[in-house]
Design an enzyme around this catalytic site. Structure first.
Site, short mmCIF file in Angstrom:
data_model
loop_
_atom_site.label_atom_id
_atom_site.label_comp_id
_atom_site.label_asym_id
_atom_site.label_seq_id
_atom_site.Cartn_x
_atom_site.Cartn_y
_atom_site.Cartn_z
CE LYS A 189 50.18 42.01 51.42
NZ LYS A 189 48.78 42.39 51.17
CD GLU A 264 54.91 41.75 35.01
OE1 GLU A 264 54.43 42.60 34.24
OE2 GLU A 264 55.75 40.90 34.66
CB CYS A 298 47.06 44.87 34.47
SG CYS A 298 47.41 43.24 33.82
CD GLU A 396 45.70 50.86 36.32
OE1 GLU A 396 46.30 51.12 37.36
OE2 GLU A 396 45.85 49.79 35.69
P1 NAD Z 1 48.17 47.81 45.07
O1 NAD Z 1 49.46 48.33 44.58
O2 NAD Z 1 47.32 48.66 45.91
O3 NAD Z 1 48.42 46.48 45.94
C1 NAD Z 1 49.06 45.34 45.42
C2 NAD Z 1 49.67 44.55 46.55
O4 NAD Z 1 50.71 45.31 47.16
C3 NAD Z 1 48.69 44.20 47.67
O5 NAD Z 1 48.96 42.91 48.15
C4 NAD Z 1 49.01 45.25 48.73
O6 NAD Z 1 48.68 44.83 50.01
C5 NAD Z 1 50.51 45.36 48.55
N1 NAD Z 1 51.10 46.62 49.05
C6 NAD Z 1 50.52 47.84 49.14
N2 NAD Z 1 51.40 48.73 49.65
C7 NAD Z 1 52.54 48.07 49.91
C8 NAD Z 1 53.80 48.44 50.45
N3 NAD Z 1 54.06 49.69 50.84
N4 NAD Z 1 54.78 47.50 50.55
C9 NAD Z 1 54.54 46.23 50.15
N5 NAD Z 1 53.35 45.81 49.64
C10 NAD Z 1 52.36 46.73 49.52
O7 NAD Z 1 47.41 47.30 43.77
P2 NAD Z 1 45.92 46.74 43.69
O8 NAD Z 1 44.98 47.88 43.83
O9 NAD Z 1 45.79 45.55 44.58
O10 NAD Z 1 45.89 46.17 42.18
C11 NAD Z 1 45.51 46.91 41.08
C12 NAD Z 1 46.74 47.40 40.33
O11 NAD Z 1 47.53 46.29 39.90
C13 NAD Z 1 46.39 48.14 39.06
O12 NAD Z 1 47.24 49.27 38.94
C14 NAD Z 1 46.71 47.14 37.96
O13 NAD Z 1 47.00 47.68 36.69
C15 NAD Z 1 47.87 46.44 38.53
N6 NAD Z 1 48.06 45.14 37.90
C16 NAD Z 1 49.11 44.97 37.04
C17 NAD Z 1 49.28 43.75 36.39
C18 NAD Z 1 50.43 43.54 35.45
O14 NAD Z 1 50.72 42.39 35.17
N7 NAD Z 1 51.10 44.57 34.97
C19 NAD Z 1 48.37 42.71 36.62
C20 NAD Z 1 47.32 42.92 37.49
C21 NAD Z 1 47.17 44.14 38.14
#
Ligand code: NAD
Length: 492
Positions: A189, A264, A298, A396
């Site tokens: 997804k 992550e 990230c 962040e």
């Molecule tokens: P997000 O949490 O908004 O979304 C990530 C994914 O989760 C998307 O596919 C979204 O559709 C899905 N999602 C959202 N709500 C959900 C739910 N209730 N149930 C299941 N899935 C759901 O994050 P984002 O804005 O897409 O990404 C940015 C974030 O990701 C930042 O906080 C960044 O630090 C983090 N990130 C972490 C790493 C790491 O390896 N630690 C790497 C890249 C990004």
């Protein structure tokens, strides 16, 4: 759009008419026909509709993945046989890196040259896990005359992979490669802001010979498609990358099913510059650390802590260098910072820029760069003299915005470094070897870079502590997450 923006916008040839799900070897629309808009970040115009998956679409994808796991050849192949398919996937990704970069850059706003690097890294992820799964060795113990003990390593079933919009194709590969290498079947997804590159996996996998039903893709919103995947009883594993807040929701929703979870999450990583550091290298690296990938990284070193003896000089040089960073259209090979992914994210980052003006001393950027009246462009922004209780120190931002804070002693540097809820990465700049190692030991971070950045062996653990994550991926840790290890005991 203005005439300038229209002239500068690069629309790749042969974009799809719409973005579909891919279930059981076929591209399909949502069962209820629902779609959502996909925008490009330079014009913020809708360039395509993507299928909006709901519970029923997730149900169909999980059903296909379950059948491929229960009856299909994939989990039963020898590691060497799966490895060959994974190497073919890597070959295909490599051979299409320019097209992948073009599409990724268009959809996400990443500078083209950086998107190209991410496409190559995606190929490398497949190559790495293709090799690792063949080299895999498991524990075997013999007590002479008494017993033999060995391990059966088995794929678990349908892995649910939920990914964010920053470097989407590469981050998808970081989950797809180990999940597939170990013989699982998957439902991916991808993030709703950036579905374009994910839609290419289907063709790549078909061409490489991945059997039908092993890879399934459902697009859609997190609260709908993502939520249904997390709550599906036949999906025993969820590997999630995204915000810490979303991670908490997923953790709660997966609890009744006792699923395996890899998380992550977000970060607010410190880059600590001691007075004895090589200042040229530290300035260059900390500029790269927060402004590459548009700051949508990230592991961004988004809090820079600088020892007071060199603080004024550092801030002056840093601000001057930040002002020289070339903001530009994502497809321009000279661009160093492109457009942020989506207007919603742009608004969030801009709101922090405004908050920062009340919390710190603005020394570079602070708004839209000149000449960019439209699209999600933010000038590289630097705040100095930021106190640890400031929101721009604690939260962040995930954009090209950095906070600089002075410190006097090693103890103070450590306290400041650890003074957030996050613990993903830390960067330390010093020429004192003992201090570097002692600081690494004490800092609350899953990964530490000493006098360096952006180097990482894929065998090492990747992950965070505190609110930055649960569990580690990378090398054998990924293999462990995607497999059961059954111990077999025999009396002699
Ligand atoms: P997000 O949490 O908004 O979304 C990530 C994914 O989760 C998307 O596919 C979204 O559709 C899905 N999602 C959202 N709500 C959900 C739910 N209730 N149930 C299941 N899935 C759901 O994050 P984002 O804005 O897409 O990404 C940015 C974030 O990701 C930042 O906080 C960044 O630090 C983090 N990130 C972490 C790493 C790491 O390896 N630690 C790497 C890249 C990004």
């Amino acid at each position: 759009m203005t005439d300038t923006a229209t002239a500068q916008r690069h629309v790749p040839a042969d974009l799809p008419d719409r973005i579909c799900h891919y279930i059981d070897g076929a591209f399909v629309d949502s069962l209820d026909g629902g779609t959502f808009d996909v925008l490009d970040p330079v014009s913020n115009e809708v360039y395509v509709q993507a299928a909006a998956g709901k519970k029923a679409d997730i149900e169909a994808a999980v059903h296909a993945a379950r059948r491929a796991f229960a009856d299909g050849p994939w989990p039963r192949l020898l590691p060497r046989e799966r490895s060959r398919v994974l190497h073919r996937i890597a070959d295909i990704v490599e051979s299409r890196d320019a097209r992948l970069a073009e599409l990724e850059s268009f959809d996400s706003g990443l500078p083209l040259t950086q998107a190209l690097g991410q496409a190559r890294r995606a190929a490398e992820n497949f190559r790495f896990f293709a090799d690792l799964v063949v080299a895999q060795a498991d524990d075997t113990f013999k007590v002479p005359g008494r017993q033999i003990n060995y391990v059966n390593r088995k794929p678990i079933g349908v892995a649910g992979l939920i990914t964010p919009w920053n470097t989407p194709f590469m981050l998808e590969s970081w989950k797809l490669a180990p999940a597939l290498a170990t013989g699982n079947t998957v439902v991916l997804k991808p993030a709703e802001f950036t579905p374009l590159s994910a839609s290419l996996w289907a063709g790549i996998f078909e061409e490489a010979g991945l059997p039908r039903g092993v890879f399934n893709l459902v697009n859609g919103l997190g609260e709908e498609a993502g939520d249904a995947l997390v709550k599906h009883p036949d999906v025993p594993l969820i590997s999630f990358t995204g915000e810490s807040r979303t991670g908490q929701i997923i953790f709660g929703n997966a609890a009744p099913y006792l699923k395996g979870l890899s998380m992550e999450l977000g970060g607010k990583s410190p880059a600590v510059v001691f007075a004895d550091a090589d200042l040229d290298a530290a300035v260059d690296a900390t500029i790269f650390g927060v402004f590459s990938l548009n700051g949508e990284r990230c592991t961004a070193g988004s809090r820079i802590l600088v020892q007071r003896d060199v603080y004024d000089e550092f801030v002056e040089r840093y601000a001057a260098q930040a002002k020289r960073i070339r903001v530009g259209y994502p497809h321009d090979p000279a661009t160093e910072v492109g457009a942020l992914v989506h207007p919603e994210h742009y608004d969030k980052v801009m709101s922090y820029v405004e908050i920062g003006k009340t919390e710190g001393r603005l020394v570079a950027g602070g708004g839209r760069p000149e000449g960019f009246d439209e699209g999600n462009f933010v000038a590289p922004t630097v705040f100095a003299d930021v106190s640890p209780d400031a929101r721009i120190f604690q939260e962040e931002i995930f954009g090209p915005v950095v906070a600089i804070t002075p410190f006097d002693t090693d103890e103070e540097a450590l306290a400041l470094a650890n003074d957030t809820k996050y613990g993903l990465a830390a960067y330390v700049w010093t020429n004192d070897l003992k201090r570097a190692h002692n600081f690494s030991q004490a800092v609350e971070a899953g990964m530490v870079w000493l006098n360096s950045n952006n180097v990482r062996d894929l065998r090492t653990p990747f992950g965070g502590v505190k609110a930055s994550g649960l569990g580690h991926e990378g090398g054998y840790r990924s293999i462990d997450f995607y497999t059961d290890q059954q111990a077999v005991h025999i009396t002699l």
